[in-house]
Design an enzyme around this catalytic site. Structure first.
Site, mmCIF file in Angstrom:
data_model
loop_
_atom_site.group_PDB
_atom_site.id
_atom_site.type_symbol
_atom_site.label_atom_id
_atom_site.label_comp_id
_atom_site.label_asym_id
_atom_site.label_seq_id
_atom_site.Cartn_x
_atom_site.Cartn_y
_atom_site.Cartn_z
ATOM 1 N N GLU A 151 0.819 -1.219 0.000
ATOM 2 C CA GLU A 151 0.000 0.000 0.000
ATOM 3 C C GLU A 151 0.853 1.270 0.000
ATOM 4 O OE1 GLU A 151 -3.020 -0.180 3.047
ATOM 5 O OE2 GLU A 151 -4.279 -1.434 1.783
ATOM 6 N N GLU A 308 -6.388 -8.083 -0.593
ATOM 7 C CA GLU A 308 -6.818 -8.093 0.814
ATOM 8 C C GLU A 308 -8.290 -7.744 0.923
ATOM 9 O OE1 GLU A 308 -4.754 -5.387 3.394
ATOM 10 O OE2 GLU A 308 -2.813 -5.840 2.534
HETATM 11 C C1 GLA Z 1 -4.089 -2.591 4.856
HETATM 12 C C2 GLA Z 1 -2.697 -3.184 4.932
HETATM 13 C C3 GLA Z 1 -2.606 -4.391 5.808
HETATM 14 C C4 GLA Z 1 -3.468 -4.243 7.032
HETATM 15 C C5 GLA Z 1 -4.876 -3.965 6.616
HETATM 16 C C6 GLA Z 1 -5.838 -3.865 7.762
HETATM 17 O O1 GLA Z 1 -4.810 -2.983 3.786
HETATM 18 O O2 GLA Z 1 -2.169 -3.480 3.674
HETATM 19 O O3 GLA Z 1 -1.258 -4.560 6.163
HETATM 20 O O4 GLA Z 1 -2.994 -3.211 7.812
HETATM 21 O O5 GLA Z 1 -4.905 -2.730 5.957
HETATM 22 O O6 GLA Z 1 -7.150 -3.625 7.324
#
Ligand code: GLA
Ligand code: ZN
Length: 695
Positions: A151, A308
């Site tokens: 991210e 995710e």
């Molecule tokens: C983001 C991050 C993860 C985690 C999630 C929690 O998407 O990439 O490492 O912190 O949020 O929702």
């Protein structure tokens, strides 16, 4: 695409961070994850400090043991590079890695996603680690994709960045004369005579308030520069990996409508798009599906990875509601319907402590397999096995597109004079929603993508006109395309200079009208304004227009236009510009150009899009002429096609059962039953049915 090492189904899994647990727990995890049908894990997302405990020591032994465990279980690996959180020793020894924020404060160690992208230290150590990982795991067949960083986000305003910005500007403009011209710097005497006079934007320099800048030329270029700088970090690591494994598949997980990075430019450097989906309790289904389409569109419509999502709950929203029973499954199918070829969670096991310890996971703190979440995950894992490769690599065919452009987003929201009520993505979403609720597939494309294959292209608030746009648009329309512009279109060029001759500049012939002024409407305004005393609450101001015999409210902005060649389809009904065009239509050879001079409500967008589709011969995904049902029923129907056949996704987002006639012979893949053409099928509240028509 993923390295196809025997992949014949949608991969199912997600982030697994066993660095936090002992061997016994890891062994137990393998059994549980297998039971849940998990076949891919993302490893090594945040392990830099353990892998490189000091400057010259790299230790992969723990990672080796984790890789061996999951490989022995037959799972695939999404291997992360761990560079999204640097080790404490590095920050202490090389403070140039620490960011400076927009307020001018130098950050300290302690968070993540926070390296200065132009820090020499970061640019040395991050690719070095990626290269070492690649060297170490180059023969590991279970790695199907490399997950670079995590991210990417934020920005930095430090001296490294300021220096690099000057270099970037030299590359872009060549000379200060060019730069001064591009930034119109005689305004407020902002002329530069030496490159070193240029400073990074900052709350102490050009900040105006809100998202507005007092030096928009500089701010716009800094936004481009920051996106490029962080992209360079990605490229540094990718190149390090590919120098060892030339056919490595590389990605980084994106975040939907994320303003800071020009994902469209990024997409050119990544092999497969991936993103993280965190809908809130009351997120509208169309919003989620828009995000999938946005990401799918980055790589020309190719499938993407859902990297995710939470199986149950998050830890970072203001109210962290549980996903209701069935919700994870429904969201997952929605992702699949719009192009996801992997469905992955954050995360496999809940952390024992730390800021994310309450974040949901497949295995929760109890470590049990009889929890609601574990059971839902396992049942869904079974379903994915049943579906196999029936939808894999499939595309959603589309005859319509909506243009979304990052630099336009930056430019239109950082300049005074544009309504603060106006947010560029909202207008894109208004149009997207209309297509979505009519079950008409629509692509989200960039301003420079090829549009010749579409029947309808919507260019909402096409504020920034790039070189070559006019010619491409004109060809498209003359060849029979329908092109729709909406308010605030045709205002500036790529340097955010007003187009010659006033709005809509070179698009004037195409639109067949000119725009004289824009009136911003008040909406939910509770505040004081600069210098002028205004009451604490300001009544909304409004306007309205009549379209096809029905009155609709005008929202946000009304462009006040003069129709030249264009036909006026609708006029504003109130205020001093009563009678000026609200919607125009200009015909050019075989095609049409529409201009909607204002925003409105979903009922309007739905009707307008339906009419355009009927006129252009665009059908919904079932092959029917679209019908306006009034309020949306809550039943989404989406289609993905691959060489095996067509998969229709009937997704019931409502709390009412839906009974629909199925217009084709098909198999219900999940129920394992045949449905005949003309049969009725029931989709229960919150349920999903996958109807497959063999090629
Ligand atoms: C983001 C991050 C993860 C985690 C999630 C929690 O998407 O990439 O490492 O912190 O949020 O929702
Ligand atoms: Zn910096």
């Amino acid at each position: 695409m993923l390295k196809n090492r025997g992949i014949n189904k949608v991969l199912y899994g997600g982030d697994y961070n066993p660095e936090q647990w002992d061997e016994r727990t890891r062994d137990k995890d393998m059994i549980l994850l297998d039971k849940a049908g998990i076949d891919i894990v993302t490893l090594n997302v945040f392990a830099w400090a353990m892998i490189q405990p000091s400057e010259n020591v790299y230790d992969f032994s723990d990672l080796d043991s984790i890789v061996k465990r999951v490989t022995d279980k037959g799972m695939k690996i999404c291997m992360a590079t761990s560079t999204a959180a640097y080790p404490a020793w590095m920050a202490r020894k090389y403070p140039d890695i620490l960011r400076v924020d927009y307020q001018g404060r130098k950050k300290k160690f302690g968070a993540r996603h926070n390296a200065c992208p132009n820090s020499e230290t970061y640019r040395k150590f991050a690719p070095l680690l990626a290269g070492k990982l690649a060297e170490h795991f180059k023969d590991c067949d279970s790695i199907v994709v490399w997950h670079i960083n995590n991210e990417y986000s934020g920005s930095c305003y430090c001296e490294n960045c300021e220096r690099a910005f000057r270099g970037w500007l030299k590359g872009k403009y060549g000379s200060l004369d060019e730069l001064n011209r591009a930034w119109n710097s005689p305004f407020w005497s902002h002329v530069f005579y030496d490159w070193d006079e240029i400073v990074a934007p900052n709350e102490l320099s050009e900040y105006q308030g809100g998202e507005k800048s007092q030096f928009p030329g500089l701010a716009l270029d800094y936004a481009r520069f920051m996106s490029d700088s962080i992209l360079q970090n990605y490229k540094d690591e990718r190149d390090a990996i590919k120098s060892v494994i030339p056919d490595a598949v590389c990605t980084t997980n994106m975040m939907n409508l994320f303003k800071g990075l020009d994902y469209r430019k990024w997409a050119k450097e990544i092999d497969i798009a991936s993103w993280d989906n965190y809908p809130q309790r009351f997120t509208a289904p169309f919003y989620d599906s828009f995000a999938h389409e946005l990401i799918r569109g980055l790589k020309g419509g190719k499938p993407f990875m859902l990297m995710e999502q939470s199986p149950s709950v998050t830890n970072w929203m203001s109210v962290n509601s549980l996903k209701r029973p069935g919700e994870m499954r429904r969201y997952s199918y929605e992702a699949m319907a719009h192009g996801a070829d992997t469905l992955m969670f954050f995360q496999m096991r809940q952390s024992p402590a730390g800021t994310e310890m309450y974040h949901g996971a497949v295995i929760d703190h109890s470590g049990r397999e009889d929890t609601r979440t574990f059971k839902e995950c396992s049942l869904f894992g079974e379903e994915l096995k049943k579906i196999g490769d029936l939808t894999l690599s499939g595309k959603a065919p589309s005859e319509c597109a909506i243009i979304f452009d990052w630099p336009t987003w930056w430019a239109i929201e950082d300049i005074g004079g544009i309504s603060e009520n106006f947010k560029y993505p909202d207008e894109i979403l208004n149009y997207y929603r209309a297509f979505y609720e009519l079950n008409i597939p629509v692509d989200i494309i960039g301003s420079d993508d090829d549009i010749s294959g579409y029947r309808i292209v919507i260019a909402p608030s096409f504020y920034m006109v790039h070189k070559g746009d006019r010619e491409r648009f004109e060809d498209f329309v003359r060849n029979g395309g329908t092109l729709v512009f909406t308010y605030y279109s045709g205002y500036v060029d790529e340097n955010a200079h007003i187009l010659k001759g006033g709005y809509p500049g070179e698009l004037r012939e195409l639109i067949g009208a000119r725009i004289e002024e824009s009136d911003c409407l008040y909406e939910n305004m509770d505040r004081f304004f600069f210098f002028v005393w205004t009451p604490p609450h300001i009544e909304d101001t409004s306007n309205s227009f009549t379209y096809k015999g029905k009155d609709y409210p005008a929202k946000k902005v009304c462009d006040i236009m003069h129709a030249e060649k264009a036909e006026v389809l609708s006029e504003f009904r109130e205020d001093f510009y009563k009678g000026s065009p609200a919607i125009t239509k200009n015909s050019l050879d075989k095609g049409n150009v529409y201009y909607a001079a204002t925003g409105s409500v979903p009922e309007f967008y739905g009707k307008f899009i339906m009419d355009l589709c009927v006129e252009a011969g665009v059908k919904d995904c079932l092959g029917n002429e679209p019908e306006d049902e009034g309020e949306w029923s809550g039943l989404e129907i989406s289609l993905r096609v691959n060489d095996k056949g067509k998969m229709y996704y009937y997704i019931n987002h409502s709390d009412q059962a839906k009974n629909v006639m199925i217009p084709f012979d098909c198999s219900d893949i999940l129920k394992g039953e045949k449905i005949g053409k003309g049969d009725m099928a029931e989709i229960l509240p919150g349920d999903v049915r996958l109807l497959f028509v063999k090629m």
